[in-house]
Design an enzyme around this catalytic site. Structure first.
Site, PDB file in Angstrom:
ATOM      1  N   GLY A 177      -8.906  -3.008  -5.808  1.00  0.00           N
ATOM      2  CA  GLY A 177      -7.545  -2.634  -5.399  1.00  0.00           C
ATOM      3  C   GLY A 177      -7.593  -1.614  -4.287  1.00  0.00           C
ATOM      4  N   ASN A 178      -6.476  -0.953  -4.049  1.00  0.00           N
ATOM      5  CA  ASN A 178      -6.459   0.118  -3.034  1.00  0.00           C
ATOM      6  C   ASN A 178      -5.435   1.166  -3.432  1.00  0.00           C
ATOM      7  OD1 ASN A 178      -3.803  -0.568  -1.710  1.00  0.00           O
ATOM      8  ND2 ASN A 178      -4.887  -2.513  -1.430  1.00  0.00           N
ATOM      9  N   TYR A 179      -5.329   2.219  -2.628  1.00  0.00           N
ATOM     10  CA  TYR A 179      -4.530   3.396  -3.004  1.00  0.00           C
ATOM     11  C   TYR A 179      -3.039   3.271  -2.684  1.00  0.00           C
ATOM     12  CZ  TYR A 179      -8.955   5.870  -3.603  1.00  0.00           C
ATOM     13  OH  TYR A 179     -10.190   6.270  -4.028  1.00  0.00           O
TER      14      TYR A 179
ATOM     15  N   ALA B 253      -0.086  -3.452   0.962  1.00  0.00           N
ATOM     16  CA  ALA B 253      -1.491  -3.318   1.375  1.00  0.00           C
ATOM     17  C   ALA B 253      -2.246  -4.409   0.621  1.00  0.00           C
ATOM     18  CB  ALA B 253      -2.006  -1.937   1.002  1.00  0.00           C
TER      19      ALA B 253
END
Ligand code: C5P
Length: 401
Positions: free
Chosen positions: A210-212, A279
């Site tokens: 995943g990402n932030y 994102a």
């Protein structure tokens, strides 16, 4: 100013230093032709007298549930029905917390809970209180109930510290109300598709790539577009912020890029504007495991990745005449050139660039600093602002296309 004329406005005043500005606010509202009913918390009377406010508003100020000497009951229900709008200015951390959680222990919060009209909240407090996670959470809860937050400004505070916490100036609050009543519905009849948040790409049933991304920017655009009259489909990856309560926003929850693409392809043919704020992970594990990958007795696994679909590019290929497609670019170097190249290659009409080199811009912050590039050749740099204000700038620029 005409749109406020004849409107019934409840002005809720709470116990903060900025309460001295409420006298000016009453004055300006009355001057604009509004009928103003002031409701004060008991603490607010320590900061400004009811006599000043009743004189300026031309109505007795309400603070208690009953008038002590006559026993007359002040019906918060009737008041809630009477109002065309309620403003809480200044709104202290304590009142914001009570409003967010339904703690109806005074006339102001009781009236708030009974109000059917739109509610505008202008926070004012010291910078540390403003930044405390509990205040941040409570303000975000109010937003999720559909209340309009009139952001506090940065500057010198009563404590002589400098930071965010000054109540917005009365003139500006009146302008916000004026814009609301004059029906700033420039998105009325428009269907806006927005993607927001990260995607999670499954490795096994308990792990993901995943990402932030927090989803804050996309959720802010969704709220702003809805308040300007749009019907919004918000395709959201996994985020921890609450779903907007605005009935004009339908939230479609997805996890992976694949699911996000499917949801977007369903909605896009009917959308007038699509804003790709998510994102999206570029890669996903090629063969996610159905069972938890075990550590014991195994070498570290090698996870083979496959390319995810590019949602913005896919929609760019299907875009028909009259549709507007907007992308975001989060860059660390050669920002402008990269953003413009992405806009062209994905057939976007506009791209919003945030640079990770700018403090206060990017994923988890409440603020953002963006530069917008349009396919008709404009470059529009905006200063650092709250994400909700950035959302307004983005929507304004879309209308200029
Ligand atoms: O190519 P890059 O990821 O930098 O492009 C960013 C823009 O493209 C954003 O608007 C993002 O939402 C969108 N995007 C997408 N699908 C992907 C990757 C990016 O929609 N797989």
């Amino acid at each position: 100013m005409t749109a406020i004329k004849g409107k019934h406005i409840i002005l809720g005043i709470t116990g903060g230093i900025a309460a001295y500005k409420s006298a000016m606010l009453v004055r300006l509202l009355v001057k604009a032709g509004a009928e103003v009913q002031v409701v004060m918390t008991p603490n607010a009377k320590e900061f400004i007298t009811p006599v000043t406010l009743s004189t300026l508003s031309g109505k007795p100020v309400i603070s208690e549930f009953f008038t002590a000497n006559t026993g007359e009951w002040h019906s918060h229900v009737d008041l809630g029905l009477w109002a065309d709008a309620m403003i809480v200015a200044p709104a202290t951390a304590s009142t914001i917390a009570k409003m967010a959680n339904g703690v109806a222990d005074n006339m102001l919060v009781t009236t708030y809970l009974s109000a059917k009209a739109p509610v505008f909240v202008a926070p004012a407090m010291d910078l540390d209180m403003m930044a405390h996670p509990s205040t941040v959470r409570n303000i975000s809860l109010l937003r999720s109930y559909g209340n309009h937050i009139i952001e506090a400004q940065s500057g010198e505070l009563a404590s002589h510290l400098t930071g965010k916490g000054r109540m917005e100036e009365p003139e500006r609050i009146v302008e916000v109300l004026e814009a609301y009543f004059s029906g700033n519905c420039d998105y009325k009849g428009k269907h806006v598709l927005i993607t927001a948040g990260p995607t999670y790409e499954r490795i096994d049933p308990v792990r993901f790539i995943g990402n932030y991304s927090s989803g804050k920017m996309g959720y802010a655009i969704a709220g702003e577009a809805a308040s300007r009259g749009a019907t919004v489909t918000l395709v959201s990856g996994p985020v921890s912020i609450p779903a907007p309560a605005d009935s004009a926003i339908s939230v479609v929850r997805v996890e992976s890029a694949r699911q996000m693409l499917d949801a977007c392809e369903n909605v896009f043919p009917d959308a007038d504007v699509a804003i790709m704020c998510a994102a999206v992970a570029d890669y996903a594990p090629a063969s996610p495991s159905d069972i938890k990958i075990k550590r014991e007795g195994n070498e570290p696994p090698e996870i083979r990745l496959v390319k995810n679909p590019d949602i913005a590019r896919t929609l760019g290929e299907k875009k028909h005449e009259g549709q507007i497609l907007v992308g975001f670019a989060l860059e660390t170097d050669h920002e402008g050139d990269n953003a413009v190249a992405k806009m062209k290659s994905k057939n976007l009409d506009m791209i919003v660039l945030n640079s990770l080199r700018d403090a206060g811009a990017g994923f988890s912050t409440d603020t953002n600093k963006v530069t917008v590039f349009t396919a008709d050749g404009r470059t529009l740099p905006f200063p650092l602002k709250d994400k909700h204000e950035v959302a307004g700038d983005i929507l304004d620029t879309i209308l200029s296309l």
